[in-house]
Design a protein around this motif. Structure first.
Motif, mmCIF file in Angstrom:
data_model
loop_
_atom_site.group_PDB
_atom_site.id
_atom_site.type_symbol
_atom_site.label_atom_id
_atom_site.label_comp_id
_atom_site.label_asym_id
_atom_site.label_seq_id
_atom_site.Cartn_x
_atom_site.Cartn_y
_atom_site.Cartn_z
ATOM 1 N N TRP A 53 2.273 -13.278 -35.463
ATOM 2 C CA TRP A 53 3.246 -14.238 -34.936
ATOM 3 C C TRP A 53 4.443 -13.464 -34.399
ATOM 4 O O TRP A 53 4.914 -12.512 -35.030
ATOM 5 C CB TRP A 53 3.725 -15.190 -36.031
ATOM 6 C CG TRP A 53 2.678 -16.124 -36.535
ATOM 7 C CD1 TRP A 53 2.191 -17.249 -35.933
ATOM 8 C CD2 TRP A 53 1.977 -16.041 -37.795
ATOM 9 N NE1 TRP A 53 1.248 -17.858 -36.723
ATOM 10 C CE2 TRP A 53 1.090 -17.143 -37.864
ATOM 11 C CE3 TRP A 53 2.019 -15.140 -38.855
ATOM 12 C CZ2 TRP A 53 0.260 -17.353 -38.966
ATOM 13 C CZ3 TRP A 53 1.192 -15.350 -39.942
ATOM 14 C CH2 TRP A 53 0.326 -16.451 -39.991
ATOM 15 N N VAL A 54 4.940 -13.871 -33.254
ATOM 16 C CA VAL A 54 6.115 -13.243 -32.646
ATOM 17 C C VAL A 54 7.217 -14.284 -32.515
ATOM 18 O O VAL A 54 6.984 -15.393 -32.012
ATOM 19 C CB VAL A 54 5.785 -12.655 -31.268
ATOM 20 C CG1 VAL A 54 7.047 -12.097 -30.610
ATOM 21 C CG2 VAL A 54 4.725 -11.562 -31.386
ATOM 22 N N ALA A 55 8.420 -13.929 -32.966
ATOM 23 C CA ALA A 55 9.581 -14.803 -32.812
ATOM 24 C C ALA A 55 10.173 -14.595 -31.425
ATOM 25 O O ALA A 55 10.620 -13.499 -31.092
ATOM 26 C CB ALA A 55 10.624 -14.488 -33.880
ATOM 27 N N CYS A 56 10.169 -15.653 -30.623
ATOM 28 C CA CYS A 56 10.778 -15.617 -29.292
ATOM 29 C C CYS A 56 12.178 -16.201 -29.398
ATOM 30 O O CYS A 56 12.369 -17.425 -29.351
ATOM 31 C CB CYS A 56 9.944 -16.407 -28.291
ATOM 32 S SG CYS A 56 8.433 -15.565 -27.761
ATOM 33 N N ASN A 57 13.169 -15.335 -29.534
ATOM 34 C CA ASN A 57 14.555 -15.770 -29.683
ATOM 35 C C ASN A 57 15.048 -16.513 -28.454
ATOM 36 O O ASN A 57 15.831 -17.454 -28.551
ATOM 37 C CB ASN A 57 15.427 -14.538 -29.966
ATOM 38 C CG ASN A 57 16.892 -14.836 -30.088
ATOM 39 O OD1 ASN A 57 17.630 -14.755 -29.111
ATOM 40 N ND2 ASN A 57 17.336 -15.185 -31.290
ATOM 41 N N GLY A 114 17.161 -20.143 -31.548
ATOM 42 C CA GLY A 114 17.411 -18.714 -31.711
ATOM 43 C C GLY A 114 16.641 -18.110 -32.866
ATOM 44 O O GLY A 114 17.169 -17.236 -33.572
ATOM 45 N N VAL A 115 15.384 -18.530 -33.062
ATOM 46 C CA VAL A 115 14.567 -17.959 -34.136
ATOM 47 C C VAL A 115 14.636 -16.436 -34.052
ATOM 48 O O VAL A 115 14.558 -15.844 -32.976
ATOM 49 C CB VAL A 115 13.115 -18.487 -34.055
ATOM 50 C CG1 VAL A 115 12.435 -18.103 -32.746
ATOM 51 C CG2 VAL A 115 12.310 -18.004 -35.250
ATOM 52 N N TYR A 116 14.775 -15.786 -35.204
ATOM 53 C CA TYR A 116 15.122 -14.360 -35.195
ATOM 54 C C TYR A 116 14.162 -13.507 -36.017
ATOM 55 O O TYR A 116 13.474 -12.659 -35.493
ATOM 56 C CB TYR A 116 16.555 -14.194 -35.685
ATOM 57 C CG TYR A 116 17.144 -12.826 -35.451
ATOM 58 C CD1 TYR A 116 17.407 -12.383 -34.164
ATOM 59 C CD2 TYR A 116 17.464 -11.984 -36.520
ATOM 60 C CE1 TYR A 116 17.956 -11.125 -33.936
ATOM 61 C CE2 TYR A 116 18.017 -10.733 -36.307
ATOM 62 C CZ TYR A 116 18.261 -10.299 -35.015
ATOM 63 O OH TYR A 116 18.809 -9.052 -34.802
ATOM 64 N N ASN A 117 14.122 -13.723 -37.326
ATOM 65 C CA ASN A 117 13.225 -12.954 -38.194
ATOM 66 C C ASN A 117 12.202 -13.868 -38.853
ATOM 67 O O ASN A 117 12.439 -15.073 -39.013
ATOM 68 C CB ASN A 117 14.016 -12.221 -39.284
ATOM 69 C CG ASN A 117 14.741 -10.997 -38.744
ATOM 70 O OD1 ASN A 117 14.739 -10.742 -37.550
ATOM 71 N ND2 ASN A 117 15.374 -10.253 -39.630
ATOM 72 N N ASP A 132 10.748 -20.360 -29.915
ATOM 73 C CA ASP A 132 9.417 -20.717 -30.395
ATOM 74 C C ASP A 132 8.697 -19.456 -30.868
ATOM 75 O O ASP A 132 9.241 -18.346 -30.788
ATOM 76 C CB ASP A 132 8.607 -21.476 -29.336
ATOM 77 C CG ASP A 132 8.448 -20.713 -28.028
ATOM 78 O OD1 ASP A 132 8.817 -19.513 -27.966
ATOM 79 O OD2 ASP A 132 7.954 -21.294 -27.046
ATOM 80 N N LEU A 133 7.488 -19.658 -31.407
ATOM 81 C CA LEU A 133 6.666 -18.552 -31.876
ATOM 82 C C LEU A 133 5.430 -18.436 -31.003
ATOM 83 O O LEU A 133 4.830 -19.446 -30.635
ATOM 84 C CB LEU A 133 6.221 -18.763 -33.327
ATOM 85 C CG LEU A 133 7.277 -19.130 -34.369
ATOM 86 C CD1 LEU A 133 6.625 -19.260 -35.740
ATOM 87 C CD2 LEU A 133 8.402 -18.111 -34.409
ATOM 88 N N VAL A 134 5.065 -17.210 -30.674
ATOM 89 C CA VAL A 134 3.790 -16.959 -30.013
ATOM 90 C C VAL A 134 2.811 -16.479 -31.079
ATOM 91 O O VAL A 134 3.092 -15.520 -31.799
ATOM 92 C CB VAL A 134 3.927 -15.901 -28.903
ATOM 93 C CG1 VAL A 134 2.562 -15.554 -28.320
ATOM 94 C CG2 VAL A 134 4.854 -16.399 -27.800
ATOM 95 N N GLU A 135 1.691 -17.179 -31.203
ATOM 96 C CA GLU A 135 0.653 -16.789 -32.160
ATOM 97 C C GLU A 135 -0.467 -16.086 -31.398
ATOM 98 O O GLU A 135 -1.051 -16.654 -30.472
ATOM 99 C CB GLU A 135 0.107 -18.003 -32.900
ATOM 100 C CG GLU A 135 -0.936 -17.644 -33.942
ATOM 101 C CD GLU A 135 -1.442 -18.851 -34.717
ATOM 102 O OE1 GLU A 135 -2.409 -18.690 -35.480
ATOM 103 O OE2 GLU A 135 -0.877 -19.954 -34.556
ATOM 104 N N CYS A 142 11.031 -14.691 -23.355
ATOM 105 C CA CYS A 142 10.824 -14.753 -24.802
ATOM 106 C C CYS A 142 11.952 -14.061 -25.564
ATOM 107 O O CYS A 142 12.413 -14.552 -26.582
ATOM 108 C CB CYS A 142 9.477 -14.102 -25.144
ATOM 109 S SG CYS A 142 9.203 -13.779 -26.900
ATOM 110 N N SER A 143 12.420 -12.909 -25.076
ATOM 111 C CA SER A 143 13.410 -12.093 -25.803
ATOM 112 C C SER A 143 12.969 -11.927 -27.257
ATOM 113 O O SER A 143 13.652 -12.375 -28.187
ATOM 114 C CB SER A 143 14.809 -12.713 -25.725
ATOM 115 O OG SER A 143 15.249 -12.800 -24.401
ATOM 116 N N PRO A 144 11.816 -11.286 -27.489
ATOM 117 C CA PRO A 144 11.240 -11.240 -28.835
ATOM 118 C C PRO A 144 12.096 -10.433 -29.800
ATOM 119 O O PRO A 144 12.687 -9.416 -29.434
ATOM 120 C CB PRO A 144 9.891 -10.555 -28.605
ATOM 121 C CG PRO A 144 10.109 -9.704 -27.387
ATOM 122 C CD PRO A 144 11.037 -10.495 -26.526
#
Length: 386
Positions: free
Chosen positions: A259-263, A287-290, A267-270, A244-246
């Motif tokens: 919600w967590v951004a998994c860079n 590369g979703v970040y913030n 994707d996002l973990v809800e 995930c590299s959150p």
């Protein structure tokens, strides 16, 4: 009007006169530029967007102090800036919002980064990212906002980042980029209450604090090879990686979801807060970040650090409503106005390029303004109506 392109619903706004895009009232945002030790004050109003003031943060002349996190108090009277490049530790600064005058400071840990003020305005919570240290567990600083005294330093896991406080002000959530963890802190007891493993296919919520680095299994330790060890979220992960590299944690306005951004997996973990289980994974940008969420809970705004874009996501369905390219690369932070109408997005830029703040209309789903600021624009927040 909207069009379905490659499976993504993308906004295509009809041509409007430039003046019709701008609001009748004025909005104010603050952004920190890490490479030049500067905070810029940006206004969006009937005539468009512009920088109205700038001031320097820090004391080091030969080397940047590196303002990274920025947080405005709920009453809008004060704002706080974390400077990451201390000797050896970083500092949290307090300023008066109207005058930008200095109002206090406190030394924190190694590389203070993301910051937020609790909803009652009493505390500032700052992650000590420890970018340059060994790959060991770092910590979260809790600071009294009035006296600027650190009242707790709570150990979590390696490279904590992306921290946010829930609406009730009772829980703080942060992620650890190198330990695949979401960590929940009880702000009344000032201790870790739960943690959540975010690796794709192995998601699991657990009580108590994460295991210390020395107690992590050899297989989990080896998995760190799949992470961006620079901590910047720019490295392309290996094909098929489940890491995930959150980089960010965002509670919902009703405090029922995080919600967590998994860079790493883009994707996002809800996560359901009550049951501490995963509800779903939501596709996001490269590369979703913030992340930021509208106060009505209907839209998530996500910056895509590798994708040079911003995604607007329907929080209920998980559908992507729009993907909006940015002018420059290395997209960083996002803050939403208190009426949910606009999102202010910071973009770092590359090399000698200036940083940029891009402003998105969340009704029209289009970028309506861009403003250049200092290099490596990062921490950003919106001033509430005073």
């Amino acid at each position: 009007m909207r069009a379905l392109i490659a499976g993504v619903l993308v906004s295509i706004a009809a041509a409007l006169p430039l003046s019709a895009q701008f609001p009748s009232r004025t909005y104010t945002a603050l952004v920190a530029s890490e490479s030049v030790d500067r905070v810029a004050v940006i206004e969006l109003g009937p005539q468009g967007a512009r920088v109205v003031r700038q001031h320097d943060v820090g004391v080091m002349i030969a080397d940047p102090d590196g303002p990274h996190g920025l947080a405005v108090s709920p009453d809008g009277k004060s704002y706080y800036v974390s400077t990451a490049h201390g000797t050896p530790y970083g500092v949290l600064w307090k300023f008066d919002t109207r005058s930008n005058t200095y109002a206090g400071q406190v030394m924190l840990g190694n590389f203070p980064a993301t910051a937020q003020v609790t909803p009652d305005g009493s505390k500032v919570v700052v992650v000590n990212f420890n970018l340059h240290g060994d790959m060991v567990a770092s910590d979260i600083s809790v600071v009294r906002a009035d006296s600027m005294q650190e009242i707790a330093r709570i150990t979590t896991c390696a490279m904590p980042h992306g921290s946010r406080v829930n609406t009730a002000g009772t829980r703080h959530y942060s992620v650890c980029m190198m330990d695949e963890q979401l960590v929940e802190i009880d702000l009344d007891g000032l201790q870790v209450s739960r943690h959540f493993l975010l690796t794709k296919g192995a998601e699991q919520g657990m009580n108590g604090a994460p295991p210390v680095r020395g107690a992590i299994s050899a297989s989990a330790d080896a998995a760190h090879g799949g992470h961006d060890m620079s901590g910047h979220g720019l490295a392309q992960p290996a094909a098929g990686s489940t890491q995930c590299s959150p980089t960010w944690a965002q509670p919902s306005p009703d405090d029922k979801t995080v919600w967590v951004a998994c860079n790493g997996t883009s994707d996002l973990v809800e996560i359901d807060v009550a049951s501490w289980t995963m509800r779903r994974r939501i596709a996001a940008g490269n590369g979703v970040y913030n992340l930021a969420v509208t106060r009505d809970g209907t839209k998530l705004v996500a910056t895509n650090k590798r994708g040079q874009s911003v995604s607007v996501i329907d929080a209920r369905t998980g559908a992507t409503l729009a993907v909006l390219p940015t002018q420059r690369r290395v997209v960083h932070g996002v803050a939403i106005t208190h009426d949910d109408r606009y999102a202010f997005v910071s973009v770092e830029g590359i090399g000698s390029e200036p940083g940029t703040v891009e402003i998105i209309d969340l009704v029209l789903l289009r970028t309506i303004a861009r403003v250049d600021v200092g290099q490596q624009a990062g921490g950003i927040d919106v001033v509430p109506p005073l």
